[in-house]
Scaffold this motif. Structure first.
Motif, PDB file in Angstrom:
ATOM      1  N   LEU A 105      32.202  -7.396  42.308  1.00 35.54           N
ATOM      2  CA  LEU A 105      31.007  -7.074  42.730  1.00 35.54           C
ATOM      3  C   LEU A 105      30.340  -9.256  43.416  1.00 35.54           C
ATOM      4  O   LEU A 105      29.166  -8.852  44.501  1.00 35.54           O
ATOM      5  N   LYS A 106      30.683  -9.822  43.095  1.00 42.54           N
ATOM      6  CA  LYS A 106      30.734 -11.369  43.956  1.00 42.54           C
ATOM      7  C   LYS A 106      30.938 -10.829  45.712  1.00 42.54           C
ATOM      8  O   LYS A 106      30.625 -11.432  46.674  1.00 42.54           O
ATOM      9  N   GLN A 107      31.970 -10.362  45.541  1.00 46.18           N
ATOM     10  CA  GLN A 107      32.637  -9.701  47.330  1.00 46.18           C
ATOM     11  C   GLN A 107      31.733  -9.193  47.518  1.00 46.18           C
ATOM     12  O   GLN A 107      30.860  -9.516  48.707  1.00 46.18           O
ATOM     13  N   LEU A 108      30.749  -7.919  47.229  1.00 42.61           N
ATOM     14  CA  LEU A 108      29.661  -7.502  47.799  1.00 42.61           C
ATOM     15  C   LEU A 108      29.020  -8.168  48.109  1.00 42.61           C
ATOM     16  O   LEU A 108      28.381  -7.541  48.724  1.00 42.61           O
ATOM     17  N   ARG A 109      28.158  -8.009  46.711  1.00 40.21           N
ATOM     18  CA  ARG A 109      27.317  -9.425  46.653  1.00 40.21           C
ATOM     19  C   ARG A 109      27.299 -10.607  48.264  1.00 40.21           C
ATOM     20  O   ARG A 109      26.062 -10.462  49.227  1.00 40.21           O
ATOM     21  N   MET A 110      27.956 -11.103  48.442  1.00 43.78           N
ATOM     22  CA  MET A 110      28.319 -11.838  49.871  1.00 43.78           C
ATOM     23  C   MET A 110      29.108 -10.972  50.842  1.00 43.78           C
ATOM     24  O   MET A 110      28.473 -12.003  52.090  1.00 43.78           O
ATOM     25  N   GLU A 129      22.488  -5.812  50.142  1.00 41.83           N
ATOM     26  CA  GLU A 129      21.475  -6.679  49.747  1.00 41.83           C
ATOM     27  C   GLU A 129      21.845  -6.078  48.416  1.00 41.83           C
ATOM     28  O   GLU A 129      21.242  -6.907  47.694  1.00 41.83           O
ATOM     29  N   GLY A 130      22.023  -5.018  47.343  1.00 41.48           N
ATOM     30  CA  GLY A 130      22.019  -5.052  46.044  1.00 41.48           C
ATOM     31  C   GLY A 130      22.935  -3.745  45.378  1.00 41.48           C
ATOM     32  O   GLY A 130      23.257  -3.386  46.593  1.00 41.48           O
ATOM     33  N   SER A 131      24.434  -3.994  44.843  1.00 41.99           N
ATOM     34  CA  SER A 131      25.482  -2.959  44.185  1.00 41.99           C
ATOM     35  C   SER A 131      25.811  -2.513  42.813  1.00 41.99           C
ATOM     36  O   SER A 131      25.043  -4.103  42.181  1.00 41.99           O
ATOM     37  N   VAL A 132      25.843  -1.929  42.321  1.00 49.51           N
ATOM     38  CA  VAL A 132      26.831  -1.424  41.422  1.00 49.51           C
ATOM     39  C   VAL A 132      27.069  -0.412  41.020  1.00 49.51           C
ATOM     40  O   VAL A 132      27.288  -0.226  42.357  1.00 49.51           O
ATOM     41  N   ILE A 133      28.833  -1.709  40.369  1.00 54.79           N
ATOM     42  CA  ILE A 133      29.856   0.059  40.228  1.00 54.79           C
ATOM     43  C   ILE A 133      29.933   0.369  39.345  1.00 54.79           C
ATOM     44  O   ILE A 133      30.083  -0.059  38.103  1.00 54.79           O
ATOM     45  N   LEU A 134      30.129   1.619  39.848  1.00 54.88           N
ATOM     46  CA  LEU A 134      30.510   2.487  37.988  1.00 54.88           C
ATOM     47  C   LEU A 134      31.828   2.674  37.794  1.00 54.88           C
ATOM     48  O   LEU A 134      31.750   3.113  38.794  1.00 54.88           O
ATOM     49  N   SER A 135      32.628   2.655  36.973  1.00 61.19           N
ATOM     50  CA  SER A 135      34.482   2.896  37.252  1.00 61.19           C
ATOM     51  C   SER A 135      34.392   3.783  35.308  1.00 61.19           C
ATOM     52  O   SER A 135      34.784   2.272  34.603  1.00 61.19           O
ATOM     53  N   THR A 136      34.853   4.225  35.725  1.00 60.30           N
ATOM     54  CA  THR A 136      35.045   5.600  34.374  1.00 60.30           C
ATOM     55  C   THR A 136      36.597   6.024  34.280  1.00 60.30           C
ATOM     56  O   THR A 136      37.216   6.034  35.838  1.00 60.30           O
ATOM     57  N   GLU A 195      23.552  -9.088  35.065  1.00 61.08           N
ATOM     58  CA  GLU A 195      24.199 -10.685  34.850  1.00 61.08           C
ATOM     59  C   GLU A 195      24.657 -11.428  36.142  1.00 61.08           C
ATOM     60  O   GLU A 195      24.400 -12.538  36.150  1.00 61.08           O
ATOM     61  N   LEU A 196      25.489 -10.649  36.579  1.00 61.46           N
ATOM     62  CA  LEU A 196      25.937 -11.453  38.082  1.00 61.46           C
ATOM     63  C   LEU A 196      25.098 -11.624  39.093  1.00 61.46           C
ATOM     64  O   LEU A 196      24.930 -11.600  40.285  1.00 61.46           O
ATOM     65  N   GLU A 197      23.938 -11.137  38.938  1.00 64.08           N
ATOM     66  CA  GLU A 197      23.055 -11.050  40.037  1.00 64.08           C
ATOM     67  C   GLU A 197      23.171 -10.357  41.238  1.00 64.08           C
ATOM     68  O   GLU A 197      23.062 -10.807  42.689  1.00 64.08           O
ATOM     69  N   ALA A 198      23.623  -9.403  40.971  1.00 69.34           N
ATOM     70  CA  ALA A 198      24.039  -8.100  42.461  1.00 69.34           C
ATOM     71  C   ALA A 198      23.044  -7.303  42.435  1.00 69.34           C
ATOM     72  O   ALA A 198      23.751  -6.642  43.599  1.00 69.34           O
ATOM     73  N   ILE A 199      22.129  -7.406  41.552  1.00 69.15           N
ATOM     74  CA  ILE A 199      21.708  -6.406  43.003  1.00 69.15           C
ATOM     75  C   ILE A 199      19.997  -6.461  42.838  1.00 69.15           C
ATOM     76  O   ILE A 199      19.750  -7.761  42.645  1.00 69.15           O
TER      77      ILE A 199
END
Length: 418
Positions: free
Chosen positions: A32-37, A42-49, A128-132
């Protein structure tokens, strides 16, 4: 910027590949940090199941290939192995896909509710990681409300579609309250563990676990505060059980007709439900002949499951209609935001013209000008200033032979309503 979904799931990729691109807790934060940088994200969510890995982002449209490359590089998976399984959804299709995922319409088991909790967890971790950003935030909030609407207005999740869940549903139909019932679980494998979870979720407080290996039974018993038995002890405790659910790998039946007859007599003929999920059977078929005993085999449960799957498919038609309606509404709202800057600029331009002419008129009045003449000039000049640019646009469209453009300008100016 564009809403984008990139992912693989159980429909496009085998388990071995899904495992390679899964984001465990130890990887998620860094990803998430890599995507944010990443420039342009601009914003991202990773869904992994276990069944899917998906990126939900607001990005520049040109970044699709870069994000696929990033996914491949992050997990060190050869792009030639990964790319054939990748799917990409943009704008309304990305919105619709997320809504379908939240509603369980894209799940391995149609309508299963667990996925919604997993999506909410993924969203919370990104927050929480301010990624969105605000657009991604609103998209997920909308998807959650759509899932709630689908659950409220349809029965997509109202029918048991797993044998374990069907067993618990059957028990609920026969016994008024599972909280007052004692359940004997025979076996301690994955199916019995799933049964125990369903029972606990429905208020069951009294469980016994009988298994060939005491250590495995202890693990399960500790989680659900259950009593542990050896298989040899079943005859001594069977009479205490209102419900018996069994699933072992035993080649021969563990519970026989005589054992059940004795237990029913001790129970003073209070009813007993026995659900035999095992193949081969753990319970002798003749047990069905005992009065006050309700015996169901795995085939009985499977027929219930098959019927319920068909019912869910019917409910899914209504759920899909809701998703189509809601995704269209949301994309229309997203597109309307693109006009906000233009509307503000147009309004500011008009106000600037108005203030400029109004100040000149006030100056003319303070200098002793005729009020009627001043007002006339103000209205005339204001009208000319405001219609100058639209008038020129009409002329240019006509001169260049662009009837479609001319029609749009006329519609925009409200001329077709006159």
């Amino acid at each position: 910027m564009s809403l984008l979904t990139i992912g693989i799931n159980h429909n496009t990729a085998p388990l071995a590949l899904r495992e390679k691109v899964a984001f465990g807790p130890e990887k998620l934060q860094d990803a998430l940090k890599q995507l944010r940088m990443h420039n342009g994200v601009e914003g991202s969510v990773i869904l992994s199941t276990c069944n899917r890995t998906e990126l939900y982002c607001e990005v520049k449209p040109a970044l699709k290939d870069q994000l696929i490359h990033w996914l491949s590089e992050f997990h060190q998976v050869d792009s030639q192995e990964l790319n054939p399984s990748i799917y990409i959804h943009e704008e309304q299709e990305a919105i619709r896909h997320l809504m379908r995922v939240c509603c369980g319409l894209d799940s391995l088991i149609l309508g299963e509710p667990q996925i919604l909790g997993q999506v909410k967890q993924a969203y919370s971790e990104s927050r929480e990681l301010e990624a969105i950003d605000s657009s991604v935030d609103k998209l997920f909030q909308k998807a959650f409300s759509v899932a709630k609407r689908v659950r409220t207005e349809t029965e997509i999740g109202g029918n048991a579609v797993s044998v374990a869940y069907a067993a618990c549903t059957l028990a609920k139909h026969i016994f008024e309250s599972l909280s007052d019932s004692t359940v004997l679980l025979v076996g301690a494998g994955e199916t019995i563990e799933l049964v125990a979870r369903h029972l606990a979720a429905n208020g069951c407080k009294h469980m016994m676990v009988a298994n060939r290996t005491r250590e495995r039974a202890m693990t399960l018993a500790q989680e659900f505060d259950a009593q542990v038995l050896r298989l040899q002890e079943i005859p001594d405790y069977l009479a205490q059980a209102d419900i018996v659910i069994t699933s072992t790998a035993s080649p021969l039946p563990i519970i026989g007709k005589g054992m059940v007859e004795k237990a029913i007599k001790t129970r003073r003929y209070q009813p007993m439900l026995i659900v035999d999920i095992a193949v081969p059977r753990d319970v002798e078929a003749e047990v069905s002949e005992v009065n006050d005993v309700y015996l169901y085999s795995v085939d009985d449960l499977q027929s219930i499951v098959d019927s319920n799957i068909e019912q869910r498919k019917l409910e899914a038609i209504q759920a899909e209609a809701i998703v189509d309606e809601e995704s269209t509404s949301f994309i229309n709202w997203v597109r309307s935001l693109q006009a906000v800057d233009s509307i503000r600029d147009y309004r500011n331009s008009a106000n600037q013209i108005r203030e400029e002419l109004l100040n000149k008129s006030l100056q003319a009045l303070s200098s002793g000008g005729d009020p009627e003449k001043v007002l006339y000039e103000l209205s005339y000049k204001l009208t000319n200033k405001l219609i100058h640019i639209p008038t020129r646009a009409l002329q240019v469209a006509a001169e260049q032979g662009e009837p479609a453009k001319l029609a749009i300008i006329r519609q925009t100016l409200g001329l077709d309503d006159l």
